[in-house]
Design a protein around this motif. Structure first.
Motif, short mmCIF file in Angstrom:
data_model
loop_
_atom_site.label_atom_id
_atom_site.label_comp_id
_atom_site.label_asym_id
_atom_site.label_seq_id
_atom_site.Cartn_x
_atom_site.Cartn_y
_atom_site.Cartn_z
N THR A 1 0.84 -1.20 0.00
CA THR A 1 0.00 0.00 0.00
C THR A 1 0.87 1.24 0.00
O THR A 1 2.05 1.20 0.37
N LEU B 1 -3.86 3.88 -0.53
CA LEU B 1 -4.21 3.23 -1.79
C LEU B 1 -3.47 1.90 -1.89
O LEU B 1 -2.27 1.82 -1.64
N THR B 2 -4.19 0.84 -2.28
CA THR B 2 -3.55 -0.44 -2.55
C THR B 2 -2.75 -0.34 -3.84
O THR B 2 -3.27 0.09 -4.87
N LEU C 1 -4.21 -7.88 -8.33
CA LEU C 1 -4.44 -6.47 -8.67
C LEU C 1 -3.13 -5.71 -8.72
O LEU C 1 -2.28 -5.85 -7.83
N VAL D 1 -1.84 -1.63 -9.26
CA VAL D 1 -2.25 -0.22 -9.34
C VAL D 1 -1.00 0.64 -9.52
O VAL D 1 -0.02 0.47 -8.77
N TRP E 1 -5.37 1.02 -12.90
CA TRP E 1 -5.39 -0.30 -12.30
C TRP E 1 -5.91 -1.35 -13.28
O TRP E 1 -6.68 -1.03 -14.20
N ILE F 1 -10.18 -9.02 -9.02
CA ILE F 1 -10.53 -8.94 -7.60
C ILE F 1 -11.66 -9.92 -7.35
O ILE F 1 -12.73 -9.83 -7.99
N SER G 1 -13.56 0.20 -4.34
CA SER G 1 -13.33 -1.17 -4.79
C SER G 1 -11.87 -1.55 -4.80
O SER G 1 -11.54 -2.74 -4.79
N LEU G 2 -10.97 -0.56 -4.80
CA LEU G 2 -9.53 -0.86 -4.80
C LEU G 2 -8.98 -1.11 -3.41
O LEU G 2 -7.81 -1.46 -3.25
N ASN G 3 -9.81 -0.96 -2.39
CA ASN G 3 -9.38 -1.20 -1.01
C ASN G 3 -9.47 -2.70 -0.71
O ASN G 3 -10.39 -3.17 -0.05
#
Length: 284
Positions: free
Chosen positions: A185, A202-203, A226, A228, A250, A254, A279-281
């Motif tokens: 992260t 942010l991931t 994932l 990013v 990204w 997921i 949704s990216l968490n």
């Protein structure tokens, strides 16, 4: 007095009168004034080094096992310490209020980790964000924030970044590998007038590919893989507001579902956080 003497006396009088007229017409010489003292701009690099030396002394730091390392007797919530770390580059900047700031970091792993992740999984190092302000000819510590991120006694990496034309802060990056799960992260921080504030996390990467040897086997979780990527857009020649746009892209999967996208983000006017897509968490 004969005629010759009278002529000679007249000539002398005429020459003397002419010289007097010329002397009266000459401009007066301006006296040279030598200032009692010359005001010199402060050596900010020297003042920055002095500020860090004062900070080390106030924290009771001792020289570490390697050049440039410092040992700190401190305690974190998940580690009793001590810690061994290094200071990051010293960044001299001016903020939106015109103040001269000095920004830096102190990143330290637990002494037990030996800088190689040898400590327990639950233990983390410490990362300190440091903000000094120039006051009365010296840099004074205005605020600092200590973060406990990382695993196996290792601290999160920290560095100073420029968030806008006159806005500065830091990014902290950390990750872990545990039982087939991997994740990393990045968290953004902003140096405000009187505080250091988080702008959101942010991931950067997350996957569970190591959980099962066969993804289709019974009991295996749905695949998450994932990636990013982010960057602050400092493009010359384009109009810029207070902050540079943060571009994020990204792609991957997921919970077995394909995902991809791109956004350019600015901090929320009220919270100061970047509106990262929920949704990216990814949580494991």
């Amino acid at each position: 007095m004969n005629k010759t003497n009278r002529i000679m006396l007249l000539i002398v009088l005429i020459v003397g009168l002419a010289a007097g007229i010329v002397w009266l017409e000459l401009p007066a010489t301006t006296p040279v004034v030598t200032p009692a003292s010359v005001v010199r701009a402060p050596d900010l690099n020297r003042l920055a080094e002095q500020a860090v030396a004062v900070y080390r002394s106030s924290q009771g730091m001792q020289a570490g096992p390697k050049p440039g390392q410092w040992k700190l007797q401190a305690q974190a919530s998940n580690s009793p310490g001590p810690f061994v770390g290094v200071f990051g580059p010293l960044q001299l900047v001016r903020d939106g209020q015109g103040r001269q700031l000095l920004l830096s970091t102190f990143v330290a792993d637990t002494a037990d980790s030996a800088g190689e992740g040898m400590d327990s999984f639950a233990a983390s190092g410490i990362s300190r964000l440091l903000c000094f302000v120039l006051q009365d000819g010296q840099f004074v510590l205005q605020t600092e924030k200590q973060l406990e991120m990382g695993t196996n006694g290792m601290a999160a990496a920290a560095r100073v970044v420029q968030l806008g034309p006159q806005e500065w802060g830091w990014v902290l990056q950390s990750g872990y590998v545990q039982q087939g799960y991997t994740a990393s992260t990045v968290e953004f921080f902003h140096a405000t007038a009187s505080d250091i504030r988080s702008m959101g996390r942010l991931t950067e990467q997350a996957d569970n590919k190591g959980v099962c040897a066969d993804d289709g086997a019974a009991g295996c979780p749905a695949l998450t893989d994932l990636q990013v990527h982010w960057q602050l857009l400092q493009q010359a020649g384009q109009p810029v507001g207070r902050f540079y746009p943060l571009d994020i892209r990204w792609q991957g999967r997921i919970d077995g579902k394909p995902v991809s996208g791109q956004r350019q983000l600015l901090p929320d006017a009220n919270s100061g956080n970047y509106p990262f897509p929920p949704s990216l968490n990814v949580q494991f």
